[in-house]
Design a protein around this motif. Structure first.
Motif, short mmCIF file in Angstrom:
data_model
loop_
_atom_site.label_atom_id
_atom_site.label_comp_id
_atom_site.label_asym_id
_atom_site.label_seq_id
_atom_site.Cartn_x
_atom_site.Cartn_y
_atom_site.Cartn_z
N GLU A 33 0.82 -1.21 0.00
CA GLU A 33 0.00 0.00 0.00
C GLU A 33 0.86 1.26 0.00
O GLU A 33 0.47 2.28 -0.58
N LEU A 34 2.04 1.20 0.63
CA LEU A 34 2.93 2.37 0.59
C LEU A 34 3.33 2.70 -0.84
O LEU A 34 3.65 3.85 -1.15
N TYR A 35 3.33 1.71 -1.71
CA TYR A 35 3.64 1.93 -3.12
C TYR A 35 2.37 2.17 -3.95
O TYR A 35 2.43 2.17 -5.18
N GLY A 36 1.23 2.32 -3.28
CA GLY A 36 0.01 2.64 -3.99
C GLY A 36 -0.72 1.46 -4.60
O GLY A 36 -1.65 1.64 -5.39
N ASP A 153 11.51 -4.30 -0.22
CA ASP A 153 11.05 -3.65 1.01
C ASP A 153 10.19 -4.60 1.83
O ASP A 153 10.31 -4.67 3.06
N HIS A 265 18.84 0.70 -4.29
CA HIS A 265 17.76 0.62 -3.30
C HIS A 265 17.96 -0.53 -2.32
O HIS A 265 17.63 -0.40 -1.14
N MET B 368 10.36 7.53 -2.11
CA MET B 368 10.86 6.65 -1.04
C MET B 368 10.94 7.40 0.29
O MET B 368 10.65 6.84 1.35
N ARG B 371 7.50 7.44 1.66
CA ARG B 371 7.08 6.09 2.08
C ARG B 371 7.74 5.70 3.40
O ARG B 371 7.12 5.07 4.25
N GLY B 374 5.78 6.43 6.17
CA GLY B 374 4.43 5.87 6.23
C GLY B 374 3.42 6.53 5.32
O GLY B 374 2.21 6.32 5.47
N ILE B 375 3.90 7.35 4.37
CA ILE B 375 2.98 8.05 3.47
C ILE B 375 2.95 7.32 2.13
O ILE B 375 3.97 7.26 1.42
N ALA B 376 1.81 6.73 1.79
CA ALA B 376 1.70 5.95 0.56
C ALA B 376 1.86 6.87 -0.66
O ALA B 376 1.15 7.87 -0.79
N THR B 377 2.81 6.52 -1.51
CA THR B 377 3.20 7.43 -2.59
C THR B 377 3.43 6.66 -3.89
O THR B 377 4.02 5.58 -3.88
#
Lengths: 441, 441
Positions: A33-36, A153, A265, B368, B371, B374-377
């Motif tokens: 969800e952090l990656y949408g 991740d 990454h 990143m 993210r 904790g912010i979905a991006t």
């Protein structure tokens, strides 16, 4: 009823394993969800013609039948349980294309069923966690770069042994075989894919027997398959083989991008491994396979790739890229070997001890006060001696016992035995004790 | 492939509905865990003899068959999909009794399958969310008080219409019928249970025809069934009927405890409703049925009760109490009528706009950084004109778009149009925008 026995191939975990699975799934969801990626759950069944489209899996499918099916109601005949999450996802995309926004990125964590002979790492019911990005008509290659980073991740957030993702690109191989002058590059991919099973000599023989490859061509194919580098230097080694082809160039370029982004990454995660092909024909670009250190014999725990033709309807096509984590395969191994466990077998952080039966309502109120602040709390089942109540907590791994008394509440950390008076309106357990945690066993 | 069509009875939600379901399930889990219920997932299949133990559901069961079953491998013949979560839970408890700690409290949120004719509120595949507490040999009645409070917390945490839980106690009815002198109290319970379907007159007729009840006895049964009070005053009305029996007294006392605890914890939730019986024979104490305001015609959305004899093996018995929420039934109605929706169709809180293709790596790094906090991006799929990129966010309900530039990053709230320079290492969206939320439609 006599004592039931387990069903082979249908794993179920004991309470600690259930907590581990719940936290693994939650960690995957949170990362995705952090990656949408949007959550998706599809029904467990698909029409048999959807499930059998690719033929090769036919014997693994579980077919459904109502015990007392009506001959006059065929509405649920011809249904089977899905054997992966890709087929239902492709069907969902086609069915709802007019109502979806593309590119559509979704994750899906559900059981799948295959009637295979059970063995370690192969179950008849197993949990998969998939991420895919599909677009309409065309899909940019940068998504093939992004997907392994998401998986990196997700897996790094869990106390797993080291994982290595082996990556290749179908265009690279197909272009190489074309540039080499082989008549059927796709067939060559299928033959070289068997290299780990049958060995290089047998692969060379088949290339000659099936495709009429010359010795030099067969040798070049094996030389390509031997290339494996943890960085983009594979490109030089491919170039040194002296084969040229525009599709080969594109494949090399795309694979370099994947490897370089991952090196920044998640250093150490990715290996360019030019013998990886993935059996299924529908991959058309990057392909991925992932191995768990110490459990390589399990096979890949996370596989996938780029596909251009999986879902198409009439004039429209939906190219995509996806990766699928074998959650049951990972947990079956690590729980089975006790390499993973949970710090406790229940969510409960605090047990409220019950001084006597008359105080149950008061104890319930104390429990509610803690729950309102997010602290999982149970009240003891009966007003037994405190020693027995403490053992109730110990057997479950509950770290704290609260003792209500006339002078206020005391809380004991039953691991250290330390007991202190607290204000239940403000007392907070250490963050690491708030929820059960997964730990290496 | 031609465009697939939906399968009747196998509901699937569009993306907003998927988000709603995900959040509903997460809210239920969180609430159940706050009360110390441990997560449990069982396999989807059970041996047919387990599924058919109670006979009456036989025609609803989906039987499994491998498409190419081997005659020499009967290991997965005779399996069917579970039609509820109680049968698999009882089986899991018996199978693992030696490894479980009792009382054992678990929650279980999984699909179930029944080959019923689909209609509103009745599906062939549907999600249930169950909580149960079982103990060995005996189970204290206070768990019958606790369970509806857990459900109250779970349902109150969701933006649902008002719910009312109707509660009765089998001991109360059984004792009343015994005290009244009826020959077969259990049969009387089954007859009175039909009162909403066939009406009081027909119930009285059946009591006379089947049990040989006198007019006075039949009238007393109907008088008991008419009692419904939002508080413990039902006890006085029962007493006024002048029937005495020790089991009746126990039943009244237990029901008073349930109603009074709920009145303190969740005023307005519970109604003592002495006609509620629940069809299944295995309930032995409190029984529960729950209705959604405005959707009473759906039937109960959360039912259950106390059972003493569901799971037993040899000398051991495992009495329990459980409640089961019909998640699909609730969502099918509320999503179908657009009474519930999500604030957006993706988890994404921030879309990072892409100034040009060369800046993708920089944009990925910005994403990143968000993210990690904790912010979905997501990063925009292509370097289109900013207007197009903003519309990408709008169509999904993503509230913020970040614009990386040479002077730093700006973030626009695309609902208000307000755009401000931000430090991506510290910027935080308002709490209500961090995740999608469920809202009344």
């Amino acid at each position: 009823m006599s004592k039931p026995t387990p069903l082979s191939g249908f794993p179920e975990w004991l309470p600690a394993g259930q907590i581990v699975e719940r936290q693994v799934v939650e960690t995957l969801r949170r990362t995705f969800e952090l990656y949408g990626f949007a959550p998706l759950t599809t029904r467990a069944v698909e029409p048999m013609d959807q499930l059998l489209r690719k033929g090769e899996t036919s014997k693994e499918v579980y077919v459904l039948r109502r015990l007392q099916a009506d001959a006059d109601d065929p509405s649920d005949s011809g249904l089977g349980l899905h054997f992966d999450l890709t087929v239902p996802f492709a069907r969902y995309v086609l069915e709802n294309a007019g109502k979806l926004q593309f590119p559509f990125r979704r994750y899906q964590i559900q059981p799948c069923w295959r009637g295979e002979r059970p063995q370690e790492g192969r179950y008849r019911e197993f949990l998969q966690a998939d991420i895919d990005i599909v677009d309409r008509d065309t899909l940019p290659a940068h998504y093939e770069v992004e997907l392994p980073l998401v998986i990196a991740d997700a897996l790094r957030a869990l106390p797993l042994p080291a994982v290595t993702m082996h990556v290749n690109n179908r265009k690279l191989c197909q272009g190489f075989y074309t540039g080499l002058g082989l008549s059927d590059p796709m067939e060559a991919i299928r033959i070289v894919d068997k290299i780990d099973k049958i060995g290089p000599a047998a692969v060379a023989e088949q290339l000659t027997a099936v495709l009429g490859a010359s010795d030099a061509q067969a040798k070049a194919c094996l030389a390509l398959a031997e290339i494996s580098t943890p960085d983009a230097s594979f490109a030089d080694r491919v170039a040194a083989l002296g084969v040229t082809d525009p599709l080969l160039d594109t494949g090399v370029e795309e694979l370099v991008a994947v490897v370089e982004a991952a090196a920044e990454h998640a250093p150490g995660l990715l290996v360019a491994d030019l013998k990886i092909a993935r059996g299924l024909d529908y991959y058309t670009g990057t392909v991925y396979e992932t191995f768990l250190a110490g459990s390589e014999s399990l096979g890949s725990i996370c596989s996938g790739g780029r596909y251009d033709n999986l879902a198409s309807s009439g004039d429209e096509s939906y190219p995509g890229v996806g990766l699928s984590i074998g959650v049951s395969r990972i947990l079956g191994r690590l729980l089975g070997r006790e390499e993973l466990t949970a710090t406790r077998t229940v969510p409960t952080c605090v047990l409220v001890a019950l001084p006597n039966d008359e105080s149950r309502a008061d104890c319930d109120r104390l429990a509610m006060a803690l729950r309102r602040r997010g602290i999982a709390t149970e009240v003891a089942p009966a007003a037994q001696k405190y020693g027995k109540q403490i053992r109730f907590a110990q057997r479950r791994g509950i770290p704290f016992v609260a003792f209500p008394g006339e002078d206020g509440v005391q809380i004991r950390d039953i691991r250290s035995g330390e007991q202190v008076p607290v204000d239940p309106a403000t007392w907070q357990p250490p963050a690491e004790d708030l929820h059960p945690r997964i730990v290496a066993g």
